[in-house]
Design a protein around this motif. Structure first.
Motif, mmCIF file in Angstrom:
data_model
loop_
_atom_site.group_PDB
_atom_site.id
_atom_site.type_symbol
_atom_site.label_atom_id
_atom_site.label_comp_id
_atom_site.label_asym_id
_atom_site.label_seq_id
_atom_site.Cartn_x
_atom_site.Cartn_y
_atom_site.Cartn_z
ATOM 1 N N LEU A 206 0.809 -1.214 0.000
ATOM 2 C CA LEU A 206 0.000 0.000 0.000
ATOM 3 C C LEU A 206 0.846 1.270 0.000
ATOM 4 N N HIS A 207 2.022 1.219 0.608
ATOM 5 C CA HIS A 207 2.910 2.387 0.694
ATOM 6 C C HIS A 207 4.205 2.184 -0.088
ATOM 7 N N GLY A 208 4.215 1.190 -0.979
ATOM 8 C CA GLY A 208 5.441 0.832 -1.682
ATOM 9 C C GLY A 208 5.775 1.720 -2.869
ATOM 10 N N ASP A 209 7.050 1.706 -3.223
ATOM 11 C CA ASP A 209 7.559 2.503 -4.335
ATOM 12 C C ASP A 209 7.946 1.662 -5.553
ATOM 13 N N THR A 210 7.728 0.354 -5.478
ATOM 14 C CA THR A 210 8.027 -0.508 -6.618
ATOM 15 C C THR A 210 7.077 -0.166 -7.762
ATOM 16 N N GLU A 211 7.603 -0.159 -8.986
ATOM 17 C CA GLU A 211 6.765 0.161 -10.139
ATOM 18 C C GLU A 211 5.810 -0.975 -10.460
ATOM 19 N N VAL A 212 4.590 -0.587 -10.818
ATOM 20 C CA VAL A 212 3.534 -1.499 -11.238
ATOM 21 C C VAL A 212 3.056 -1.010 -12.597
ATOM 22 N N ILE A 213 2.780 -1.925 -13.497
ATOM 23 C CA ILE A 213 2.169 -1.547 -14.776
ATOM 24 C C ILE A 213 0.731 -2.053 -14.738
ATOM 25 N N ASP A 214 -0.206 -1.107 -14.715
ATOM 26 C CA ASP A 214 -1.628 -1.430 -14.665
ATOM 27 C C ASP A 214 -2.064 -2.011 -16.013
ATOM 28 N N PHE A 215 -3.235 -2.606 -16.055
ATOM 29 C CA PHE A 215 -3.749 -3.190 -17.293
ATOM 30 C C PHE A 215 -3.900 -2.153 -18.400
ATOM 31 N N ASP A 216 -4.161 -0.903 -18.035
ATOM 32 C CA ASP A 216 -4.314 0.152 -19.040
ATOM 33 C C ASP A 216 -2.974 0.694 -19.531
ATOM 34 N N GLY A 217 -1.865 0.117 -19.060
ATOM 35 C CA GLY A 217 -0.532 0.494 -19.512
ATOM 36 C C GLY A 217 0.151 1.553 -18.668
ATOM 37 N N GLU A 218 -0.563 2.145 -17.725
ATOM 38 C CA GLU A 218 0.054 3.183 -16.898
ATOM 39 C C GLU A 218 1.088 2.573 -15.957
ATOM 40 N N VAL A 219 2.256 3.208 -15.912
ATOM 41 C CA VAL A 219 3.320 2.794 -15.006
ATOM 42 C C VAL A 219 3.254 3.715 -13.797
ATOM 43 N N LEU A 220 3.144 3.132 -12.616
ATOM 44 C CA LEU A 220 3.044 3.916 -11.396
ATOM 45 C C LEU A 220 3.579 3.125 -10.220
ATOM 46 N N THR A 221 3.810 3.789 -9.104
ATOM 47 C CA THR A 221 4.283 3.085 -7.915
ATOM 48 C C THR A 221 3.126 2.308 -7.296
ATOM 49 N N GLU A 222 3.472 1.376 -6.427
ATOM 50 C CA GLU A 222 2.434 0.614 -5.726
ATOM 51 C C GLU A 222 1.486 1.553 -4.990
ATOM 52 N N LYS A 223 2.037 2.557 -4.293
ATOM 53 C CA LYS A 223 1.180 3.466 -3.525
ATOM 54 C C LYS A 223 0.297 4.300 -4.445
ATOM 55 N N ALA A 224 0.793 4.673 -5.615
ATOM 56 C CA ALA A 224 -0.031 5.415 -6.574
ATOM 57 C C ALA A 224 -1.113 4.502 -7.159
ATOM 58 N N ALA A 225 -0.788 3.226 -7.374
ATOM 59 C CA ALA A 225 -1.779 2.266 -7.857
ATOM 60 C C ALA A 225 -2.895 2.102 -6.825
ATOM 61 N N ALA A 226 -2.523 2.009 -5.558
ATOM 62 C CA ALA A 226 -3.532 1.878 -4.495
ATOM 63 C C ALA A 226 -4.489 3.068 -4.520
ATOM 64 N N ARG A 227 -3.934 4.269 -4.675
ATOM 65 C CA ARG A 227 -4.793 5.467 -4.746
ATOM 66 C C ARG A 227 -5.663 5.435 -5.997
ATOM 67 N N LYS A 228 -5.062 5.098 -7.138
ATOM 68 C CA LYS A 228 -5.803 5.042 -8.397
ATOM 69 C C LYS A 228 -6.973 4.065 -8.297
#
Length: 192
Positions: A94-116
């Motif tokens: 939830l508070h991580g900085d590892t990059e995640v690539i969402d299904f829509d192609g957006e690259v964001l940190t774990e914490k940004a993905a949680a917010r999104k």
């Protein structure tokens, strides 16, 4: 009386595995969790190739409910075996900085993905369908979400309901009705 005592002993000594160890990030690490590059499209492809369902776990360091799930629920053989056999699990922080690539192609940190995805509480589990359109996010594509800590029966029922694709069935047995029926079956001694 003997049957009651035997039932009590059976529950007391039910198969329980060791709780997952804590990783360097402070999150519990179960042996059925996958260490991936966190590209969700790639993870979905790998899950499909193995004939499994993708589940995205959002957890956080120090979460008492995550600890409860790992110590009391995921440590149970019937739960861990079911997850291991049927799910491809990717864990996010939830508070991580590892990059995640969402299904829509957006690259964001774990914490940004949680917010999104609007995930505020841990643990939260997103269950993915076998195919996700390119314009969908993990949250909008999920066929179900398990928000929070639940007991063994509820957890196993949710994983089973998703794995059996009961969300697709043309019936009125949503998860709540399915779970209520399963509770009744367990109380009656029938689990078929």
């Amino acid at each position: 009386m003997k049957l009651i005592w035997m039932t009590f002993l059976g529950l007391l000594f039910a198969p329980v595995l060791a709780a997952a160890e804590l990783g360097d990030d402070g999150l519990h690490k179960a042996d059925w969790m996958r260490d991936t590059f966190k590209d969700l499209r790639e993870d979905l492809g790998d899950a499909n190739a193995e004939g499994k369902r993708l589940a995205v776990f959002m957890e956080q360091r120090g979460c008492i409910y995550c600890t409860k799930m790992h110590e009391e629920v995921f440590s149970r053989a019937e739960v861990s075996d079911y997850i291991r056999d049927n799910f491809f699990v990717v864990q996010l922080n939830l508070h991580g900085d590892t990059e995640v690539i969402d299904f829509d192609g957006e690259v964001l940190t774990e914490k940004a993905a949680a917010r999104k995805w609007g995930l505020l509480f841990t643990p939260s589990i997103l269950f993915m369908p076998e195919d996700v359109p390119e314009d969908k996010t993990a949250q909008s594509a999920a066929v179900a979400m398990m928000p929070g800590a639940f007991g063994v029966g509820t957890t196993l029922d949710m994983f089973t309901w998703v794995n059996e694709k009961r969300y697709e069935l043309d019936s009125e047995e949503d998860f709540q009705r399915y779970h209520a029926r399963r509770i009744q079956e367990r109380q009656n001694g029938s689990t078929d």
